[in-house]
Design an enzyme around this catalytic site. Structure first.
Site, PDB file in Angstrom:
ATOM      1  CB  SER A 146     -39.795   6.672   4.208  1.00 39.95           C
ATOM      2  OG  SER A 146     -40.188   7.590   5.212  1.00 39.95           O
ATOM      3  CE  LYS A 200     -41.046   3.312   5.011  1.00 42.92           C
ATOM      4  NZ  LYS A 200     -42.294   3.027   5.725  1.00 42.92           N
ATOM      5  CG  HIS A 203     -37.834   5.111   8.343  1.00 45.04           C
ATOM      6  ND1 HIS A 203     -39.207   5.301   8.347  1.00 45.04           N
ATOM      7  CD2 HIS A 203     -37.309   6.247   7.812  1.00 45.04           C
ATOM      8  CE1 HIS A 203     -39.486   6.493   7.866  1.00 45.04           C
ATOM      9  NE2 HIS A 203     -38.356   7.081   7.534  1.00 45.04           N
ATOM     10  CG  ASN A 204     -42.249   2.890   9.233  1.00 50.68           C
ATOM     11  OD1 ASN A 204     -41.519   3.621   8.574  1.00 50.68           O
ATOM     12  ND2 ASN A 204     -43.321   2.320   8.728  1.00 50.68           N
ATOM     13  CD  GLU A 207     -43.097   7.623  10.675  1.00 49.87           C
ATOM     14  OE1 GLU A 207     -44.332   7.472  10.665  1.00 49.87           O
ATOM     15  OE2 GLU A 207     -42.356   7.358   9.698  1.00 49.87           O
TER      16      GLU A 207
END
Length: 504
Positions: A146, A200, A203-204, A207
């Site tokens: 990232s 991940k 995480h996105n 986001e």
């Protein structure tokens, strides 16, 4: 003018020992990560199916400091250029392209060598590839990366998961290439299997929620407060100095200062951008996983729905016209009279409280998957490696880390004493912003979902008792009672008719 001849490997690489690491896939992210690794003092071999990408990488390596990058135009030469145990990083498009690249490289890999997939891959694909690689004696990592192209070049947040030996083989390289904070390098071995890719993915998803909430704050400031782009730039520039300090708030402040280069009037470029949001799939995967694991993630889901609805531009324009003809005002439903400074402060508080809910949902999803898979993920450590390099890096991640350090079994960030105190302190401003947006007819799905999540989670009694009664009536699904143990079923319709008859 004749085009330059293809660059040769950087001079510094000519006398270096054989690289321990190679990278295949030289689009922007791949190029930048390769140059980052080389700049940290580790020779690296690079490969791409198209020779032009190899040439451009080597040119950049020469121009950016004679970095130790060796280019290869065939998979055999690329793999055999590496010292054993070899590590090959893949940065190609997720899905079939990863399998095709692996198929091209594995004939030249040997037992003990490792493949590291750095793309946004579906975690189950990584788990399948781990098994396939193990059958050949090859180690495998799925590594979330990232930070975008800038992060890849200067220091990303790295989330590797899979075979721990594959991580240990290049741990020193990854720790140098990753972003650096006062707590160390923004990389850790996340866990076994597809843990790195799953983290991940979430995480996105966080986001997505973060970006939606910031966009809603902008919309309220603009439409309720009438703030100009320059005023909004100043607001976000001020916010990035305080509790909302983050990469996304920082770049938002910058965005509002950029004039349209194609329009000499001096108008802001952001106003000329079509209001249709793109996506690559990780947000959808996050919401799907939340549903499968029965984890509430309404802020993230609302952000995904917002992107879907933004894509219906023509339908939205048509709907606005139809409803206006039927009497719906074209602008705000109700004008809100409020001092700009008061509005800015209340929106700041609403944004902060909503962001805590979004992060809480993401962390709970990670924990639920960790428990299902037996990954034993360390939420405090994940918050630590997100403090630098990545898109969601923010000041309050340090406090999220401390919350999980204090209590690794913390049920929800909302009930950590520090965060609980802040939520209570900000709830009045939060409710005011959401209420005023509703009154004015401004869509704030992320903030509204966050507030509903907060109110639902803090409620010791919900109307779910009625829903269970309905389910038992039409489907005999049974229910539990609050005053005695066991499962119960009631003949609701029969009793209701009897009761109604008695009443008559």
């Amino acid at each position: 003018m004749a085009s330059p001849a293809p660059a040769t490997p950087a001079a510094a690489a000519a006398h270096s020992p054989p690289p321990r690491i190679g990278l295949a896939g030289l689009a922007t992210m791949g190029q930048n990560l390769a140059l980052n690794i080389a700049e940290k003092g580790f020779p690296i071999s690079v490969y791409n199916r198209t020779a032009a990408k190899v040439d451009s990488t080597l040119l950049r390596a020469r121009d950016e400091g004679a970095l130790p990058v060796l280019g290869h135009r065939d998979p055999r030469g690329f793999v055999l250029s590496l010292s054993r145990p070899r590590t090959v990083v893949l940065l190609v498009q997720a899905g079939p392209a990863v399998d095709a690249t692996i198929d091209a490289l594995t004939p030249y890999l040997e037992p003990g060598d490792a493949i590291v997939d750095g793309g946004n891959e579906w975690y189950q694909n990584t788990e399948r590839r781990i098994e396939e690689a193990a059958a050949r004696g090859i180690l495998y990592l799925g590594m979330g990366v990232s930070g975008g192209e800038e992060g890849a070049r200067n220091g990303p947040s790295l989330m590797p998961g899979g075979h721990v030996d594959a991580y240990n083989n290049i741990r020193d390289i990854l720790e140098k290439a990753a972003a650096q904070t006062e707590d160390g390098a923004c990389v850790t071995f996340v866990g076994p299997g597809g843990a790195g890719n799953f983290v991940k993915m979430v995480h996105n998803g966080i986001e997505y929620g973060d970006m939606q909430l910031i966009a809603e704050a902008y919309d309220v400031l603009r439409r309720v407060g009438g703030l100009s782009n320059s005023e909004i730039a100043d607001v976000f520039a001020e916010w990035k100095k305080g509790e909302l300090e983050s990469f996304l708030v920082e770049i938002t402040a910058d965005i509002f200062t950029v004039p349209d280069p194609l329009d000499g009037s001096g108008g802001a470029l952001v106003d000329k951008i079509l209001d249709k949001t793109g996506m690559k799939g990780t947000g959808k995967w996050t919401v799907q996983q939340a549903a499968e694991l029965a984890v509430a993630a309404p802020t993230i889901a609302a952000s995904l729905d917002g992107r879907y609805l933004s894509g219906l531009k023509d339908e939205r324009v048509a709907a606005a016209g139809v409803l206006e003809e039927e009497g719906m005002p074209a602008g705000l439903l109700e004008k809100i009279n409020v001092d700009k400074k008061v509005l800015v402060d209340r929106v700041r508080q609403a944004l902060y409280a909503s962001k805590i809910c979004s992060y809480a949902q993401g962390m709970n999803l990670i924990r639920a998957k960790s428990e299902e898979k037996g990954w034993n993920l360390n939420l405090a450590e994940l918050a630590r490696i997100w403090k630098g390099g990545c898109i969601i890096r923010a000041r309050f991640l340090d406090r999220i880390k401390r919350a999980y350090d204090r209590n690794p079994e913390l049920a929800n960030l909302i009930v950590d004493r520090e965060f609980a105190r802040e939520m209570v302190q900000r709830q009045n401003a939060w409710r005011w912003v959401v209420a005023r947006a509703v009154e004015a007819g401004i869509s704030t799905p992320g903030m509204t979902a966050s507030l509903s999540y907060f109110d639902t989670y803090r409620s010791s009694r919900l109307p779910a008792n009625l829903i269970q009664a309905q389910r038992d009536l039409f489907g005999a699904h049974t229910y539990e009672r609050i005053d005695r143990p066991g499962s119960f079923h009631t003949e609701w319709t029969k009793l209701a008719r009897r009761s109604n008859g008695a009443a008559i």
